[in-house]
Design an enzyme around this catalytic site. Structure first.
Site, PDB file in Angstrom:
ATOM      1  N   ASP A   1       0.572   4.858   2.027  1.00 19.52           N
ATOM      2  CA  ASP A   1      -0.476   5.447   3.264  1.00 19.52           C
ATOM      3  C   ASP A   1      -1.506   6.184   2.824  1.00 19.52           C
ATOM      4  OD1 ASP A   1       1.150   3.803   4.995  1.00 19.52           O
ATOM      5  OD2 ASP A   1       2.694   5.514   5.191  1.00 19.52           O
TER       6      ASP A   1
ATOM      7  N   ARG B   1       5.092   6.216  13.856  1.00 21.87           N
ATOM      8  CA  ARG B   1       5.033   6.862  12.516  1.00 21.87           C
ATOM      9  C   ARG B   1       4.566   8.259  12.477  1.00 21.87           C
ATOM     10  NH1 ARG B   1       1.018   4.379   8.377  1.00 21.87           N
ATOM     11  NH2 ARG B   1      -0.273   6.160   8.781  1.00 21.87           N
TER      12      ARG B   1
ATOM     13  N   HIS C   1       4.673   0.201   0.100  1.00 23.87           N
ATOM     14  CA  HIS C   1       5.488  -0.397   1.252  1.00 23.87           C
ATOM     15  C   HIS C   1       4.430  -1.527   1.663  1.00 23.87           C
ATOM     16  CE1 HIS C   1       3.728   2.838   3.190  1.00 23.87           C
ATOM     17  NE2 HIS C   1       3.672   2.072   4.322  1.00 23.87           N
TER      18      HIS C   1
ATOM     19  N   HIS D   1       0.839  -1.254  -0.088  1.00 21.87           N
ATOM     20  CA  HIS D   1       0.080  -0.157  -0.069  1.00 21.87           C
ATOM     21  C   HIS D   1       0.907   1.431   0.055  1.00 21.87           C
ATOM     22  CE1 HIS D   1       1.067  -0.453   4.116  1.00 21.87           C
ATOM     23  NE2 HIS D   1       1.062   0.701   4.353  1.00 21.87           N
TER      24      HIS D   1
HETATM   25 FE   LIG Z   1       1.951   2.048   5.627  1.00 15.29          FE
END
Ligand SMILES: [Fe+2]
Length: 274
Positions: free
Chosen positions: A104, A265, A250, A102
């Protein structure tokens, strides 16, 4: 003290570079910040080692690119005053998050420009992150396929998070939900074109019959993650990855589901794709 020279070591011929000579705990000059941003545009994902950062130092890296995003559903450090820091935790009782390819948050109208991911608790082995260059994947298509894709739009849906969302979070998911994005997007800074559909959030290509959409998406997903378009990063505690979410995908390698792993993140809000 003078800043060290930036050292950039490429991981593959396509994307990814490990950068040394940077300590994100130290104040950073505007020139150095610009240098890092340009290095990111060139290599699409950058890796840094030994960055034992506070939440504010982590957020400052993201803020150097733009306004930080607050995820509508994923757990965060909100209770400590850091709703912008998403916590991705896995272990014996908790499955890996992000275990399919995907970019993000592509289900939002303005998907992220990029993310800064920090390894907080990293197992001895396993749980590597794989990245794919969607610009290189686009360049690898025939002219005929590039032309056919260029006018198309695809729908994206964040409904995959519904199973963990409460009622308020479901409203937040719906609020920023995109209707559709172009299947081929143009990078707003480099002008490069990329394949902009992903196996996690894209649901269908508009104005196509279901079987056509399914077949074409299936081809694009497989094509994009070919070894020639990908790199793989082995984490250590306090490693950092910064990726350009507009031209990469990723996923995590779910090869050791028993080992506890914690990642944090921050994500930077981007532009509406065109
Ligand atoms: Fe991700």
């Amino acid at each position: 003290m003078a800043e060290q020279t930036l050292q950039v070591e490429r991981l593959t011929a396509t994307l990814g570079a490990e950068v040394s000579g940077v300590d994100f705990r130290e104040p950073m000059s505007a020139e150095r910040e610009k240098e890092i941003h340009e290095t990111l545009l060139k290599h699409q994902v950058l890796f840094f080692r030994d960055q034992d950062l506070s939440p504010d130092q982590h957020k400052a890296i993201g803020e150097s690119f733009g306004e930080l995003h607050v995820h509508p559903v994923l757990p965060s450090r909100a209770e400590e005053g850091h709703p912008e820091i998403v916590v991705l935790q896995s272990g014996p009782q908790l499955p890996f998050v992000a275990d399919s390819w995907h970019s993000d948050v592509t289900f939002e109208r303005k998907p992220p420009l990029g993310s800064v991911l920090r390894g907080v608790l990293i197992p001895d082995q396993g749980g590597d992150t794989l990245f794919a260059s969607t610009t290189a994947a686009f360049d690898g298509l025939s002219d005929s396929m590039q032309r056919m894709l260029s006018g198309l739009e695809a729908e994206h849906d964040g409904g995959v998070f519904s199973y963990i969302a409460n009622e308020n979070q479901k409203k937040d998911l719906a609020k920023n939900q995109a209707t559709a994005h172009p299947v081929v997007r143009t990078h707003p800074e480099t002008g490069r074109k990329s394949i902009y559909v992903n196996a996690t959030f894209t649901t269908r290509i508009k104005d196509m019959k279901p079987r056509e959409s399914e077949a074409l998406l299936g081809f694009l997903y497989t094509h994009t993650i070919g070894p020639e378009y990908t790199c793989r990063f082995r984490w250590r505690t306090n490693s950092i990855a910064i990726w350009d979410n507009r031209c990469t995908q990723h996923r995590v390698a779910t090869d050791d589901i028993k080992a506890p792993r914690r990642m944090e993140r921050v994500t930077v809000i981007g532009d509406e794709p065109y």
